[in-house]
Each structure stands twice: as C-alpha cells, then as structure tokens.
Write a protein that holds these residues in place. Sequence first.
Motif, short mmCIF file in Angstrom:
data_model
loop_
_atom_site.label_atom_id
_atom_site.label_comp_id
_atom_site.label_asym_id
_atom_site.label_seq_id
_atom_site.Cartn_x
_atom_site.Cartn_y
_atom_site.Cartn_z
N HIS A 178 0.87 -1.18 0.00
CA HIS A 178 0.00 0.00 0.00
C HIS A 178 0.90 1.23 0.00
O HIS A 178 1.17 1.82 1.04
CB HIS A 178 -0.89 -0.02 1.24
CG HIS A 178 -1.46 -1.38 1.56
ND1 HIS A 178 -2.48 -1.93 0.81
CD2 HIS A 178 -1.15 -2.29 2.50
CE1 HIS A 178 -2.79 -3.13 1.32
NE2 HIS A 178 -1.99 -3.37 2.33
N HIS A 180 4.99 -4.73 1.68
CA HIS A 180 4.92 -6.16 2.00
C HIS A 180 6.04 -6.86 1.26
O HIS A 180 6.16 -6.71 0.03
CB HIS A 180 3.59 -6.76 1.55
CG HIS A 180 2.41 -6.24 2.31
ND1 HIS A 180 2.34 -6.23 3.68
CD2 HIS A 180 1.24 -5.70 1.90
CE1 HIS A 180 1.20 -5.72 4.07
NE2 HIS A 180 0.50 -5.38 3.00
N GLU A 222 0.57 -3.11 9.53
CA GLU A 222 -0.87 -3.36 9.65
C GLU A 222 -1.20 -4.78 10.10
O GLU A 222 -2.33 -5.04 10.50
CB GLU A 222 -1.57 -3.06 8.32
CG GLU A 222 -1.04 -3.89 7.15
CD GLU A 222 -1.84 -3.73 5.87
OE1 GLU A 222 -2.72 -2.87 5.81
OE2 GLU A 222 -1.60 -4.52 4.93
N HIS A 223 -0.29 -5.72 10.02
CA HIS A 223 -0.65 -7.10 10.37
C HIS A 223 -0.59 -7.36 11.87
O HIS A 223 -1.19 -8.32 12.35
CB HIS A 223 0.26 -8.10 9.64
CG HIS A 223 0.06 -8.11 8.16
ND1 HIS A 223 0.90 -8.76 7.29
CD2 HIS A 223 -0.89 -7.54 7.38
CE1 HIS A 223 0.49 -8.59 6.05
NE2 HIS A 223 -0.60 -7.84 6.07
ZN ZN Z 1 -1.58 -5.21 3.17
#
Ligand code: ZN
Length: 570
Positions: free
Chosen positions: A477, A484, A518-519
């Motif tokens: 993103h 990622h 975000e994870h």
């Molecule tokens: Zn993601």
Amino acid sequence: MPARSTALAGLARRQAARQLPAAIRPAFTTAATARPSSSSLSRAAPLRAFSSTPRRAGGNVPARADYKKLTAADVEAFKSFLSTPASSLFTTIASPDGSWTPVNEDDLIGYNKDWMDKYVGHSQLLLKPKSTEEVSKIMAYCYKERIAVVPQGGNTGLVGGGTPVYDEVILSTEAMKEVRHFDEVSGILTADGGAILESLSNYLHPKGYMMPLDLGAKGSCHIAGNISTNAGGLRLLRYGSLHGTVLGIEAVLPDEKGTILSVGMPGGRGGALRKDNTGYDLKQLFIGAEGTLGIVTGVSIMTPRLSSAVNVAVLSVPDFKGVQKVFQETRGHLGEILSAFEFWDQEGLELVLHHTGQKTPFEGEPEGGRAFYVLIETSGSNNDHDSEKLGSLLEHLLESEVIADGVLAQDETQVASLWSLRESMPEAAGKLGKVYKYDLSMPVKDMYSLVEEARVRFEEHGLIKDGSIKSVVGYGHIGDGNLHINIVADRWDEKIEKTIEPWIYEATAARSGSISAEHGLGVMKAPYVGYSKSDESIDVMQAIRKLFDPRGILSPYKYLPPVKEPQAAN
Ligand code: ZN
Ligand code: FAD
Ligand code: MLT
C-alpha cells in the motif's frame, strides 16, 4: 476476463499524444462491490478437517506457562454457560458420562492452524458463544481457574495471533455475527464482533453506504478481528485508520466478573458519537490490542457513503523512482477522489499470472520494459469529473514518460480483473510455497532497496541457488508507506528464518521504519517490538496489559516480550 483488445484500453506510450483521448474511455461503475470477494478463504463448514500434520516454524516461543490443563469438569462448566452447547462447544476431551460427544483432533485443526499453515497449536476446546453474556461467564470462569484463552475471528491473521500456541481455549466469535443497528442519517453501524467484513459491506451497499475498510480477506475476517489487529487494507489512504472510524467498542474483560465494558456504544452513556471528549478514550486501547485486553463482542463504526463512480487504472512503470513520481503526481492531480494507490513488482505479477491463470492486461513489451505496476483507484460522485481528472493524469504521465503504458477498466468486470492482479498476491504466493511474510512501514523512498537487499542477501547465503528460496516479492500500500515483502521458500525452516530475522527488522529500523505496519505482532513479532518501540513504551504497554488481564490469561506468549523480572538489589 474478456479479450484484451476490446476489454481494456491500451495506452501506447509513443502514440500517447494522438491516441489518448480516444483510448481512455470513461469507466463507470455504480458500486464499489465490483471486486471479487475472497470468499474462498471462508471456512465453509463450522468444523473443517485439514489433513496436514501440525508443525511450527521459528524458535522464539516461550515455554508453556503454568495455566490449568483442562479437565472434563471444566468442559462441564463451560457447557453450563452456553445456551446451545451442541453447536457452541467442541472438545477432544472425553466425557465421563456421555454428556457430550468429543470431536477428533482433525476436526479442530482449522482453528488450531493459521491461514499460512505456519502456526499450529493444540487446543482441546473450541467455544463459539452466541452472546456477550455467554462470553462474560466464560471469561469469569477462566479467570477463576487460570485457564488460558485465545480469541479468534476469521483466522486470517498473518502473525500467528489468532491461533493457540499450546493448549489455550479457542474462543471464536463465529456465532456472533448480527448487525445490531444502523443509523441511515449518520451512517453509524453497530454490529456483533463476529460479523464478517464482507457481510457488513453487503448489508450497507443497498443503503448507499460502505465499510471504511476493505481487504483481500474480507470474505472471512470478522470486524472484531479487524479492530483487534487494527487492519489497514486497501482504502486506508482514503478513509483513514480504524482509530478514526471506530466510535464504540463492547468488550468482555478477563477479570473476576467477566466485566462487560461498553464504550461509546448506542444505548450506553454517550453512545456512538462522533465527538466525545470525556476522559481517556478507552476504546482506542482495543484497536490493535490483538486479543490481549479483552474479547471484543460489539463494534460501532462510522461508515462512508458509497461512491457512485469508481475508476481503476493499472500502469506499468520502469523503475521505483518512477513509482514515487507517479504517486506524487497522482495525489496532486486527483486530490480528494483518490481512493487507493497500490504497487507490486514484476516478480509479483508473474506469480499472480502463473498461479491464478489470469492473463496480463498489457500488450507487448514497452520501451524500457516493465518493472513495477501501480493500481490507481478513484471514487467519487461525478463520473465525468473523475474520468476527466484521471484521463488528464494518465496523459501527463505518458507524455512525461514516467510510465511505460497502462490500462484503464471500462466496466465493473474489468475493475474486478485489475484489482484481482493485486489482491491475488497473498494467495498466489501461498500456492508457490511457504511464505515468510514481512509487513513493514517506512518512507516510500527507502522501500524497494530493502527488497533488493533481501535478494542479494539470500543469493549470498546460497538460498536461491539451492532452491530454498523460490521468490522474493515486493508489493503493498504505497499510499500508506506500507511495504509487504513475501519471501517464498520451499519449507518452514529455522535456518531460512534466521537468515531473514532479525536482519529484516534491523534493516527496517535503520530506515526509521516500523516492523509492523498493519498485520500486528502476534507470536511472530513479539520478541522484536524493541526495534520499533522504546523500553519505556514497552513497560507502559505491559502495565496496561496487566491492568486489564491481571492473571495473564488472554493471548499469552504473544504481542510483547515476556515481562522482565526486577533485578535483585545487591
Ligand atoms: Zn496489506
Ligand atoms: P483473526 O486472524 O482470527 O485474529 C487476529 C488477531 O485478533 C488475533 O490476535 C486474535 O486473538 C485477535 N482477535 C480476533 N477476534 C478477536 C476478538 N473478538 N476480541 C479480541 N481479539 C480478537 N490485513 C491488513 O491489515 N490489510 C490487508 O490488506 C490484509 N489483507 C489480507 C489478505 C489476505 C488474503 C489474508 C489472508 C489476510 C489479510 N490481512 C490483511 C490480514 C488479516 O486479514 C487481518 O489481520 C484481519 O483483520 C484479521 O481478522 P480475523 O477476523 O481473521 O482475525
Ligand atoms: C495485502 O496487502 O495483500 C495484505 O496485507 C496481505 C498480505 O500481504 O499477505
């Protein structure tokens, strides 16, 4: 996907000036739902059997703490808290008097094992309470008996947070999935914690609203799971983080009474308000707490209006400098209508095409080749206006030779196809092998050098030559500064993991980044929080955790490093 020549408008760089106005035809979609859902991730049946043998990667997990080992008497007690035990309680523990029928270990594997097939626990008990009151009774009992519990939603988490490490009781929100209330004037939605993200989107769309977050796992993940991981996803750029959109939370605490804490929920004091400045904002603590503070059973969330005009373009860019330039120009040109800006690399595209059977939307090879892809989405209420803006951006990018070429969706099907190139990335990587996933936040300019460094490192360690590592893919993103890196290997292996960690966290910290964008932290990153947070911050987080969970029964072994024992004074 329909034939490329008719389906997607190719934008040939050299003919840009002449061809653009005709080539970029306006795309019009009436709903943002056009994209495919990842419903395939869903656990179709309540109990799904997996055939593979449980295993675990990594050696960072603390030893089992002295939590109570479950007995038949405990199962009997849990049974008494549930209104429908036959569909809410599943255990491998035998019943002394036949009052329940035990299930096989295999029946629980879909809950004991995570989506990546990386983290595997050995819980003997799965509970699916049907109400907040049932959750409260369960937690009060677990507190009294010091039984460890792991809350679980859709089990799509990517850091080993939602599965047990040892034999923790799995408390699933699967049976709590109703919409409680929707206010059509304010757009505030209140739902049970176990409501599936996609179901909430489907509920809202006919009313002209949408969920403020969207992710590839939408067909399986629960809204409480999203909140507990502070999930980002594909629209954060436009609608902001859950810290801004969540207005209320109902959670059950792991204390003596199984306290039901309702903060900012309708019906309560000061419920579901946009503005409320009365004291500490307690709900914020649950956003991103990953099941360490309480079980989230209800949520109130602000939902935006559904956009009536959605346009999607995928552009190919010869180098990463170009990707940054496209982002800068896109923000400048599109302003408030920009709703997503995603990127992936050539290796990522090839992976998706190979493993999903999709066809590339591009024709031929442009001058300078292709190395990166960006997906730009606009969402607005006036299609003519949005198309004109997007068209002028694309024309500008082609003329200034920042992009090699691009395709623009002409209808909903093509919107879905283009999105699928990006959204299929995690699934495609999983089809190639075992995916060591890294979810990092850092300044955009420093992002891709990390992917390149990783490739060089694995080359030097001989892991590419010997076939251990099959692919290193970069995507993410970009609009949120979120990279990622998926390192696809042929096996789960400590040697491979040790070549990646902590090197990748050190490299991230050296770029002033965060080891989790975000994870979340889960079991995977608990030992490494220090790369992103100071000792003082970790001490305060540990104190907060202890305040909510004094007996340490919720999500043990995860999230933070073990509490340091005070040094004895000399
Ligand atoms: Zn993601
Ligand atoms: P689970 O995996 O079940 O649990 C996640 C964590 O939350 C665990 O620590 C668990 O204990 C805790 N938890 C769950 N329910 C509760 C509860 N009721 N109360 C307290 N704690 C709870 N993530 C992103 O951020 N952005 C993406 O774009 C994205 N895309 C994805 C795409 C795919 C294909 C997949 C498989 C995953 C993706 N994810 C993404 C990761 C994942 O979907 C999110 O983290 C999601 O929010 C997890 O929700 P879940 O319901 O599956 O939670
Ligand atoms: C994504 O952006 O696709 C998700 O965060 C999932 C992933 O990276 O695997």
